[in-house]
Design an enzyme around this catalytic site. Structure first.
Site, mmCIF file in Angstrom:
data_model
loop_
_atom_site.group_PDB
_atom_site.id
_atom_site.type_symbol
_atom_site.label_atom_id
_atom_site.label_comp_id
_atom_site.label_asym_id
_atom_site.label_seq_id
_atom_site.Cartn_x
_atom_site.Cartn_y
_atom_site.Cartn_z
ATOM 1 N N CYS A 155 0.797 -1.231 0.000
ATOM 2 C CA CYS A 155 0.000 0.000 0.000
ATOM 3 C C CYS A 155 0.829 1.280 0.000
ATOM 4 O O CYS A 155 0.267 2.377 -0.070
ATOM 5 C CB CYS A 155 -0.946 -0.018 1.199
ATOM 6 S SG CYS A 155 -1.876 -1.551 1.302
ATOM 7 N N HIS A 288 -3.335 7.930 5.756
ATOM 8 C CA HIS A 288 -3.571 6.591 5.186
ATOM 9 C C HIS A 288 -5.017 6.197 5.491
ATOM 10 O O HIS A 288 -5.721 5.744 4.616
ATOM 11 C CB HIS A 288 -2.579 5.600 5.794
ATOM 12 C CG HIS A 288 -2.582 4.254 5.148
ATOM 13 N ND1 HIS A 288 -2.455 4.085 3.788
ATOM 14 C CD2 HIS A 288 -2.704 3.010 5.677
ATOM 15 C CE1 HIS A 288 -2.489 2.787 3.513
ATOM 16 N NE2 HIS A 288 -2.653 2.117 4.633
ATOM 17 N N HIS A 325 -9.579 1.924 -0.972
ATOM 18 C CA HIS A 325 -8.142 1.722 -0.846
ATOM 19 C C HIS A 325 -7.600 1.203 -2.174
ATOM 20 O O HIS A 325 -7.887 0.077 -2.566
ATOM 21 C CB HIS A 325 -7.872 0.720 0.282
ATOM 22 C CG HIS A 325 -6.439 0.630 0.697
ATOM 23 N ND1 HIS A 325 -5.401 1.023 -0.101
ATOM 24 C CD2 HIS A 325 -5.870 0.201 1.859
ATOM 25 C CE1 HIS A 325 -4.260 0.830 0.532
ATOM 26 N NE2 HIS A 325 -4.527 0.334 1.723
#
Lengths: 399, 400
Positions: A155, A288, A325
């Site tokens: 990520c 995030h 995401h």
């Protein structure tokens, strides 16, 4: 070698909210999310049913056998570079720095599924199955002749790529960089995060008390970066500066963040140090903010560690609330949002009306966009499997 | 490099040759491909497909990774952790734990075995059957993350995926971490595992040498007129990089200095094939590395037996050198992937006896490159990496 600031002169976006900066930004400011029932594959055997996918009728570039991720990447990159003369790209002084965590895994799944059924699936998309597929496609599409590399750090991939682009521009290797990330949704990722009980059955609710996990997304976010002199010489409009990148590793657990947020704080401090900025200079955070209980708590602690008491009044948002995401592309799309916030002096709100979790001690942007001062420093953070942390700092350009 | 001088003080490697640089040197001295049959029982392979792989086989890695820890890792992570520990050992360091130790790895396919198992669980039994254990170790950066956990390396943790160019790009990235002052130590290198599914897919793209009627066509033949493709391999090579001044101050044995790097791309390459723009690639190589090329006295070539890839490499080398220095072709022995070329470059700087692979005894006159046979004692080595898809990278390593 001091080449002056590295400036952002173009942006491109493909995500569940839309294709193109204008559409995506308008919907983001409205606090709309794109998290809906998945149509890409059947969800009957999965624990959850939602994700923020790119609509099937999105106006994407296409080529023979291109994977979804290649289409996202090339479309976003084409938008980002649209003001740049082609000759500046078709040069050894231009590079592509990309992040991707799944490559063309959706197409690879289709091929494997067919193979397990005794059939031979389409081979062409498998040419891009490796994680470098999207970035290499961008380089080929734009005719770049300089450095081309793909980082796959889950990520944080795109933020790591942005940092590498910054290095290459600063050291004089290149004058222009196309940097960001692209990832496509696939069943392996979807089921994998569900196996960790990390997916919210509802649209993700970062930094809320009732948060129960992330929502996956897909798409691409791309920035055109140049040295200031190169941008000036061609009369480019400068949107903002990419001031610094910071990386660290928790060295704690393969998938869970270090609960105290020490690794994330170290990455933020590294970026501030590189930019020569004090924490007080940061005017907003695009966190995030996955919406998982542990990630958001660890990230809040990292912000507290760096910004201290000021954390309570430092606007914090999470693009994942809107677009899901994007995994290896998360840093790309979130850097795009961060740059747009600096340009428009507005921080988009999180989707939904639930109040923020008071235990986190954050000033979460909710309900409406938050106005920013005239000059800004935006922090965009990503945390990842492997304990990987990568952040970037963008700031208003001082001509 | 811009900034601090970067040196290599440790090298850990494992692959089809076994464990360590001495075993690799022995294999290069024999010059025989380290090929064994690929497991075809899963049914992924076609009847006429390639049948050989340069696999690691059963390596005893317990001196570096406990069996208990190994059970929690993919082969990729296991290889990486073991090689990283070997690199530390050779560098004479007990620990590099801390915020200023970075990791920079490359992997072409990541943990393909775990990814395949996970995908099969999902496709055959449904999404709810997915194993969280497989999922968390199936990301490409799992190996770098496991190394960080094992060694307490809390600096930047980087994983590159750029096919055959990955190892040199990772070395460049790692050297940048040191040169920039962001890290004091960096474990940089490449790690790959080669499972039947990846092997079968590579074969479908005709990347691999296939058997011919004589049963010998499947051998890798870099720069040979009979070359028909590569031998897929696996393994790990991890280099311990550090600032030269700091290494000298602690009395470390310096294996090499990272003198300079170059990166380029050929947009004319296909999605799964090599490009043909030797002029453009050589121009970048020359622009970045010209000050050091005159004293290059060995080349560790990317040549692997790929029909067009080797031709491209040969044309670039001929454009770069008026008189070619000795050219090593380690992929003829250990196959493609796994980073063995990095370890070979260090061996060449330390002195290495190589045998020209028997399968390469008919050099392609159109290419004009004959792999070296005999003693190589280099002072400055050019390492080359050309990737299918268009990426290219070069690094000059030298005796400090």
């Amino acid at each position: 070698m001091n080449r002056g600031p590295i400036v952002v002169t173009g942006l491109g976006a493909v995500c569940g909210l839309g294709t193109g900066i204008a559409a995506v930004w308008q919907r983001a400011l409205a606090g709309r999310h794109a998290i809906e029932p998945i149509g890409l594959f059947a969800t009957t055997t999965h624990r959850t049913t939602l994700a923020a996918t790119v609509p099937a009728d999105a106006p994407l570039l296409a080529g023979r056998g291109w994977s979804n991720a290649e289409r996202f990447a090339c479309t976003a990159a084409a938008e980002a570079v649209r003001t740049l003369p082609a000759a500046a790209l078709r040069s050894a002084r231009a590079g592509v720095f990309f992040g991707s965590s799944t490559g063309a895994l959706f197409e690879a799944e289709r091929w494997l599924s067919a193979r397990l059924s005794g059939h031979e699936g389409a081979l062409a998309p498998l040419a891009a199955q490796q994680n470098d597929g999207p970035g290499t496609a961008v380089a080929r599409h734009l005719g770049v002749r300089g450095p081309v590399a793909t980082w796959s750090t889950a990520c944080t991939s795109a933020n790591v790529a942005l940092g590498a682009a910054l290095d290459a521009l600063r050291t004089g290797e290149i004058d222009v960089a196309v940097a960001g990330g692209a990832d496509e949704l696939c069943e392996t990722t979807y089921a994998g995060f569900n196996s960790l009980r990390a997916v919210d059955a509802r649209p993700t609710r970062p930094f809320r008390a009732g948060r129960a996990g992330l929502s996956l997304g897909e798409g691409a976010g791309v920035l055109l970066l140049e040295t200031r002199d190169h941008a000036r010489a061609r009369g480019a409009t400068v949107l903002c500066e990419l001031a610094a990148a910071g990386r660290s590793c928790d060295a704690h657990h393969v998938s869970a963040p270090e609960p105290g947020g020490r690794g994330a704080a170290a990455a933020i401090r590294a970026a501030l140090h590189e930019a020569g900025l004090e924490p007080a200079a940061v005017t907003f955070v695009n966190a995030h903010g996955t919406g998982t209980p542990h990630n958001d708590a660890a990230e809040a602690k990292a912000l507290q560690a760096v910004f201290g008491a000021r954390t309570a009044t430092l606007p914090v948002t999470s693009s994942k609330s809107l677009v899901g995401h994007l995994l290896g592309a998360a840093g790309g799309i979130e850097a795009v949002f961060t740059a747009l916030s600096i340009v428009h002096r507005l921080v988009p709100p999180l989707a939904g009306l639930e109040p923020a979790d008071p235990a986190l001690g954050l000033d979460v942007v909710l309900g409406a966009p938050r106005a920013l001062p005239e000059r800004n420093v935006g922090l965009s953070t990503n945390l990842a499997f492997g304990g990987n942390n990568a952040v970037v700092l963008l700031r208003s350009h001082a001509p | 490099m811009n900034g601090r001088d970067v040196v290599v003080t440790g090298c850990g490697c494992l692959g089809p040759w076994g464990i360590g640089s001495d075993a690799l040197a022995h294999a290069l001295g024999r010059g025989e491909p380290l090929a064994r049959p690929i497991d075809r029982t899963a049914g992924y392979h076609r009847a006429a497909s390639a049948q050989l792989v340069a696999a690691c086989g059963a390596l005893d890695l317990t001196p570096w990774v406990s069996p208990q820890a190994a059970r929690r890792m993919s082969d990729l992570s296991l290889f990486a952790v073991a090689a990283a520990r070997m690199a530390l050992q050779q560098a004479g360091l007990d620990s590099v734990a801390g915020d200023r130790t970075a990791v920079a790895f490359a992997t072409a396919f990541g943990p393909g075995g775990f990814t395949e198992q996970l995908a099969r669980q999902i496709l055959e039994q449904g999404g709810k059957a997915a194993s969280p254990f497989l999922f968390t170790d199936c990301v490409a950066n799992a190996a770098a993350g496991q190394v960080a956990i094992d060694l307490g390396a809390r600096g930047a943790n980087l994983t590159l995926c750029q096919r055959e160019a990955g190892p040199l790009l990772a070395l460049e990235q790692g050297a940048t971490e040191i040169a920039s002052g962001r890290a004091d130590f960096c474990l940089a290198g490449a790690v790959d595992e080669m499972k039947p599914l990846s092997h079968a897919i590579l074969d479908r793209f005709r990347a691999l040498a296939r058997p011919d009627a004589h049963g010998t066509g499947e051998l890798p033949r870099p720069f040979d007129r009979r070359r028909r493709g590569v031998l897929a391999g696996e393994g790990a090579t991890v280099l311990l990089l550090e600032d030269e001044a700091a290494a000298r101050a602690r009395g470390a044995r310096i294996l090499a200095r990272v003198r300079a790097t170059a990166r380029a791309f050929d947009p004319g390459a296909g999605r799964a094939s090599f490009g043909r723009d030797d002029q453009g690639l050589a121009a970048v190589l020359h622009a970045r590395l010209a000050p050091w090329l005159a004293e290059v006295d060995a080349v560790v070539s990317t040549a692997s037996g790929a029909r067009h890839g080797d031709a491209l490499e040969a044309r670039i080398l001929r454009r770069t050198f008026a008189a070619l220095p000795p050219v090593l072709v380690p992929k003829a022995v250990h196959g493609e992937y796994g980073g063995g070329t990095l370890a070979t470059a260090l061996l060449a700087l330390g002195g290495l006896d190589v045998a020209r692979p028997a399968a390469c005894d008919q050099p392609d006159p159109a290419l004009g490159v004959v792999p070296v046979h005999g003693r190589v004692q280099a002072h400055r080595v050019l390492c080359s990496a050309l990737a299918a898809g268009g990426a290219a990278a070069w690094t000059i390593l030298e005796v400090p």
